[in-house]
Design a protein around this motif. Sequence first.
Motif, PDB file in Angstrom:
ATOM      1  N   GLY A   1       0.872  -1.094   0.117  1.00  0.00           N
ATOM      2  CA  GLY A   1       0.022  -0.153   0.098  1.00  0.00           C
ATOM      3  C   GLY A   1       0.665   1.363   0.013  1.00  0.00           C
ATOM      4  O   GLY A   1       1.837   1.214   0.735  1.00  0.00           O
ATOM      5  N   GLN A   2       0.225   2.205  -0.502  1.00  0.00           N
ATOM      6  CA  GLN A   2       0.999   3.631  -0.767  1.00  0.00           C
ATOM      7  C   GLN A   2       0.073   4.707  -0.060  1.00  0.00           C
ATOM      8  O   GLN A   2       0.587   5.848   0.499  1.00  0.00           O
ATOM      9  CB  GLN A   2       1.300   4.169  -2.367  1.00  0.00           C
ATOM     10  N   PHE A   3      -1.020   4.628  -0.097  1.00  0.00           N
ATOM     11  CA  PHE A   3      -2.033   5.406   0.328  1.00  0.00           C
ATOM     12  C   PHE A   3      -3.430   4.886   0.684  1.00  0.00           C
ATOM     13  O   PHE A   3      -3.886   3.963   0.305  1.00  0.00           O
ATOM     14  CB  PHE A   3      -2.397   6.696  -0.922  1.00  0.00           C
ATOM     15  N   VAL A   4      -3.944   5.385   1.858  1.00  0.00           N
ATOM     16  CA  VAL A   4      -5.187   4.950   2.389  1.00  0.00           C
ATOM     17  C   VAL A   4      -5.778   6.095   2.992  1.00  0.00           C
ATOM     18  O   VAL A   4      -5.412   6.983   3.713  1.00  0.00           O
ATOM     19  CB  VAL A   4      -5.136   4.064   3.663  1.00  0.00           C
TER      20      VAL A   4
ATOM     21  N   VAL B   1      -4.695  -3.913  -0.845  1.00  0.00           N
ATOM     22  CA  VAL B   1      -3.249  -3.729  -0.551  1.00  0.00           C
ATOM     23  C   VAL B   1      -2.548  -4.505   0.614  1.00  0.00           C
ATOM     24  O   VAL B   1      -3.376  -4.699   1.415  1.00  0.00           O
ATOM     25  CB  VAL B   1      -2.714  -2.413  -0.543  1.00  0.00           C
ATOM     26  N   CYS B   2      -1.290  -4.788   0.331  1.00  0.00           N
ATOM     27  CA  CYS B   2      -0.586  -5.325   1.512  1.00  0.00           C
ATOM     28  C   CYS B   2       0.037  -4.406   2.452  1.00  0.00           C
ATOM     29  O   CYS B   2       0.379  -3.256   1.939  1.00  0.00           O
ATOM     30  CB  CYS B   2       0.660  -6.155   1.008  1.00  0.00           C
ATOM     31  N   CYS B   3      -0.250  -4.332   3.759  1.00  0.00           N
ATOM     32  CA  CYS B   3       0.107  -3.399   4.777  1.00  0.00           C
ATOM     33  C   CYS B   3       1.395  -3.623   5.599  1.00  0.00           C
ATOM     34  O   CYS B   3       1.237  -3.088   6.581  1.00  0.00           O
ATOM     35  CB  CYS B   3      -1.100  -2.590   5.564  1.00  0.00           C
ATOM     36  N   MET B   4       1.934  -4.578   5.333  1.00  0.00           N
ATOM     37  CA  MET B   4       3.103  -4.958   6.088  1.00  0.00           C
ATOM     38  C   MET B   4       4.374  -4.585   5.552  1.00  0.00           C
ATOM     39  O   MET B   4       4.654  -4.562   4.016  1.00  0.00           O
ATOM     40  CB  MET B   4       3.206  -6.470   5.980  1.00  0.00           C
ATOM     41  N   ASP B   5       5.442  -4.107   5.975  1.00  0.00           N
ATOM     42  CA  ASP B   5       6.554  -3.308   5.848  1.00  0.00           C
ATOM     43  C   ASP B   5       6.655  -2.489   4.814  1.00  0.00           C
ATOM     44  O   ASP B   5       7.293  -2.535   3.456  1.00  0.00           O
ATOM     45  CB  ASP B   5       7.551  -4.871   5.288  1.00  0.00           C
ATOM     46  N   THR B   6       5.786  -1.440   4.949  1.00  0.00           N
ATOM     47  CA  THR B   6       5.450  -0.427   4.070  1.00  0.00           C
ATOM     48  C   THR B   6       5.193   0.781   4.649  1.00  0.00           C
ATOM     49  O   THR B   6       4.757   0.741   5.587  1.00  0.00           O
ATOM     50  CB  THR B   6       4.480  -0.840   2.950  1.00  0.00           C
ATOM     51  N   ASP B   7       5.566   1.904   4.193  1.00  0.00           N
ATOM     52  CA  ASP B   7       5.001   3.154   4.591  1.00  0.00           C
ATOM     53  C   ASP B   7       3.911   3.778   3.835  1.00  0.00           C
ATOM     54  O   ASP B   7       4.127   4.002   2.637  1.00  0.00           O
ATOM     55  CB  ASP B   7       6.106   4.171   4.522  1.00  0.00           C
ATOM     56  N   MET B   8       2.690   3.785   4.328  1.00  0.00           N
ATOM     57  CA  MET B   8       1.673   4.461   3.785  1.00  0.00           C
ATOM     58  C   MET B   8       1.187   5.720   4.106  1.00  0.00           C
ATOM     59  O   MET B   8       1.177   6.114   5.384  1.00  0.00           O
ATOM     60  CB  MET B   8       0.430   3.451   3.737  1.00  0.00           C
TER      61      MET B   8
END
Length: 431
Positions: free
Chosen positions: A184-187, A252-259
């Motif tokens: 994921g990039q944006f929520v 989206v996958c929300c693990m190990d990412t900055d959103m």
Amino acid sequence: MLASFELKAAESRLKKDQNARIDREKQRLEKERILKERQRAREQEREEEKARKRQEEQAAEAAAEALREALIDNNRGVFYEEMLQALPLDESAVIAKGIRRFADKVKLPPSAGATLMAQDAPKNGPMLFEVRTAAGSFTHAGLLEFTQAEGTVALPRKVIDKLWGRGQQPQGHVTVTYKFLEKGQFVRFQPLTRGFHEEVGDRIRDVLELAVLGCCTLTEGDLLRVVTSAEDEEERKEYGLRVAELKPGVAVCCMDTDMEAEVVPSEETEQALKEMEETSRRLQAEEAMREEQAEQAIFDAKEAEAEKEERIRQGLEASLPSEVAEGDARPHVTAVFRMPDGSRHKRRFLLEQPLSLLFTYSDAMGAGRLDIGAYSLVTQFPRRVFEPPTSAARAMAVDGAPSADPTLAELGITAGQEMFLLEHRECGMTI
């Protein structure tokens, strides 16, 4: 002679019987032909229906195969899809194990693990799945473990809430499909009720991070529960956050990412604003209707007034005596009336007729939209002003009865032509 007659009669009966048998045979053959044609038509319809179903099945199989191929391609060579009985996950047991990120993790049977491991699914990172009901509701989840009873899947509360509604229990079977999801990039979140922004204040970043930290995936429409961190447990409040929008996809996958995260006004606030807008539109529509009704009332009143004036004018015109004929030897004057609206009207009057007839005629012609009794008749050279007569004098003049209404001759009007101007008076009609 008798025998010959009987012979002919018997021959005639025989021919009739033969013709009847022939007709019955023709009818039988025709019925058989019709039945055979109907049978052939029904068989043809059945064959066409079978062919149509075969085509539909083939098209469905081709579409399913194409979808499968696309799924395998998206999943980087991994495919798993199975229909399983949905059961609730015992989350207290998961908490007891010290597992933190479990809000959307499911338990699958060992056979699912064997299928995925045989395809080296871990090469793609965390194993993620789409969970879909027969009604079409869907969300995504991560993997807790492969220890569930065969033919079943254990679902956590977050997944159950999305598929069947908040507080509901799982029902029937679900289709579990392995899915590779982009990070994921944006929520964009939307609280269900008011007060969330005011309650969390400057801690909003920490609150959102904590809420997302418990999840492996996010799907548009998912509902996250956020509990405020008040010291007094009774003062703690729970807010529902709806996942309104995601990028780069609907899941989206929300693990190990900055959103990047954004919180918009609550659904309750949005509904209140919508109701305010609807109320405003309704009030505007009602105001517009009232204005339209008022305008219509004014228009109707003007129409009624115009009709009334027209009736009065017609009545006055009908009450006038006949106009003096052109060339009449009796002393008369041709009176020209110049109205305030610029129009002109002309009529011949006997000098022995009363002044009130000039006013009656002028009123019958509309008087340039001046009210009855609201104007004087004025000549220019020399200037003379003739005031309107009383109502009684007018009535007697129309009826031809003697009255105090002076005649034109008595007022010094002579034969020939005379121009009369209508000059507005301040006072009303004399009664």
